[in-house]
Write an enzyme that holds these catalytic residues in place. Sequence first.
Site, PDB file in Angstrom:
ATOM      1  N   LYS A  25      13.339   3.834  -1.121  1.00 55.00           N
ATOM      2  CA  LYS A  25      14.794   3.815  -0.889  1.00 55.00           C
ATOM      3  C   LYS A  25      15.103   2.979   0.337  1.00 55.00           C
ATOM      4  CE  LYS A  25      15.132   6.705   2.894  1.00 55.00           C
ATOM      5  NZ  LYS A  25      15.343   6.300   4.214  1.00 55.00           N
ATOM      6  N   ASP A 178      14.598  14.117   1.714  1.00 52.99           N
ATOM      7  CA  ASP A 178      14.802  12.989   0.787  1.00 52.99           C
ATOM      8  C   ASP A 178      14.179  13.212  -0.595  1.00 52.99           C
ATOM      9  OD1 ASP A 178      16.080  11.632   2.795  1.00 52.99           O
ATOM     10  OD2 ASP A 178      14.376  10.361   3.310  1.00 52.99           O
TER      11      ASP A 178
END
Length: 335
Positions: A25, A178
Site C-alpha cells: 500500500k 493495516d
Amino acid sequence: MESDRTRERRYAEASARVRVRVPAKVNLFLAVRGLRDDGYHELVSIMQTVGIHDTVTVELEGGESACRHPAVRRFMELKFSHDGGPGVPDDERNLAVRAAHLLMRATGTGTADPDGHSGGPDVVPATRVDLSKRIPVAAGMAGGSADAAATLVGLNRLWECGLDRDELRELAAELGADVPFCVTGGTALATGTGTATAQVLARGPFHWVVGMSRTPLSTPEVYRVFDEVGQPTEREPDAVLQALRTGDGEALGDALHNDLEVAAFTLRPELEAARDAMLAEGALGAVVSGSGPTVVALAESDRQARELAAAMTDRFDRVEVAASPAAGPEVSDLR
Ligand code: ATP
C-alpha cells in the site's frame, strides 16, 4: 447437511497448494491529529494498494487431502520459510506466522498435542507457509501486514475453513491496524489509530514511481521524532477524496500529503532531496509513504513514470514503476 462422502470428495478435490499474491500500500494522505491517552496517535489516512507484490504459498506437505478433515486438522504442524533476508523474522515475530497461528486457534487447527493423544494420526500432517518478498521491509508499504492478510486468505482456502472476508477482516484486526485493509485491498479512508477503515471510490489507474531505500526507518522512531518536531494538523483529506473520485491525476498530485514527512526528512535528509528531485523532473506530486523511507511520485502516464524512474536510479536503492489501485489478494489454486 453435507454428507461425510460429499465432504471427503470435496476435500480430495480441493487444492493442496494455494498461492496468494498480495499488493503493498501507499498512503496518499496522512494527518496526525494528536496523541491519545493510550500513547497511540490519532490518524486520518487514505491508503491505496499499489502493484508491488509479495507472494505467500501455502501447501499441505505431501499433498494429503485428508489433512483438511477437521478431526485430522487438529494435529496440524506449521512450517515457515521466507526469502526476505535477515531483516525479516522467521519465527512468531513474523506477522505471517502470527496470522497462521491466529487462524489455527480460531478454527481449532493444530491445537491438539499429538504426543498426548491416543486417537491422533500416525504421521502428524504439516502445512508449509512460504513467503516470497518483493515489498520492501520496514518501508511504510505495509509489507508485514500484507503478508499476514495473504496468509489468512491462503490458509482459509487451503484448509477449507469457510470464513468469509468480513470474518477474516475481524481476525486481521487482532494482528495490526493495516491488516484488515490488506485483506480487501483497493482504497480506504482510515481513522482512529488506523483500524477503522471505510472503502472509498477511486477511479484509476494512477501511475507511480516508487523509490525504495535499503535502510529501513522504524515506525516508532518516526513517531517519536514527529512528537518533537511535528505539529498535529486539522488538515482534511477532502481534496484527495475528490481527486480519486474523478480520477484526476493532476489534482491528486497537488493533494498528496503526509504529516509524518517532516519526521522522516529530519531522520533522513536525503529523502527530502529525492522528493524534490522527483518534482523537479515533472512528477505531478511526490510524498513519503506512511512512516517512510519509501517516496512515491505520481506521473501522468505509465510512460512518464518509466522516464522519471530512469532519472531517479541514483537517488534510491531500488526504483519501480507501479499502478494503483491494485486488486486485493489474488488467490490461485496450484495442484
Ligand atoms: P507499515 O507501513 O504498516 O508501517 P512497514 O512496511 O513500514 O509497515 P514492515 O515491512 O511490515 O513495515 O516491517 C516492519 C517490521 O516488522 C520489520 O522490521 C520486521 O522486523 C517485522 N516483520 C514482521 N513480519 C514481517 C514480514 N512478513 N515482512 C517484513 N517484516 C516483517
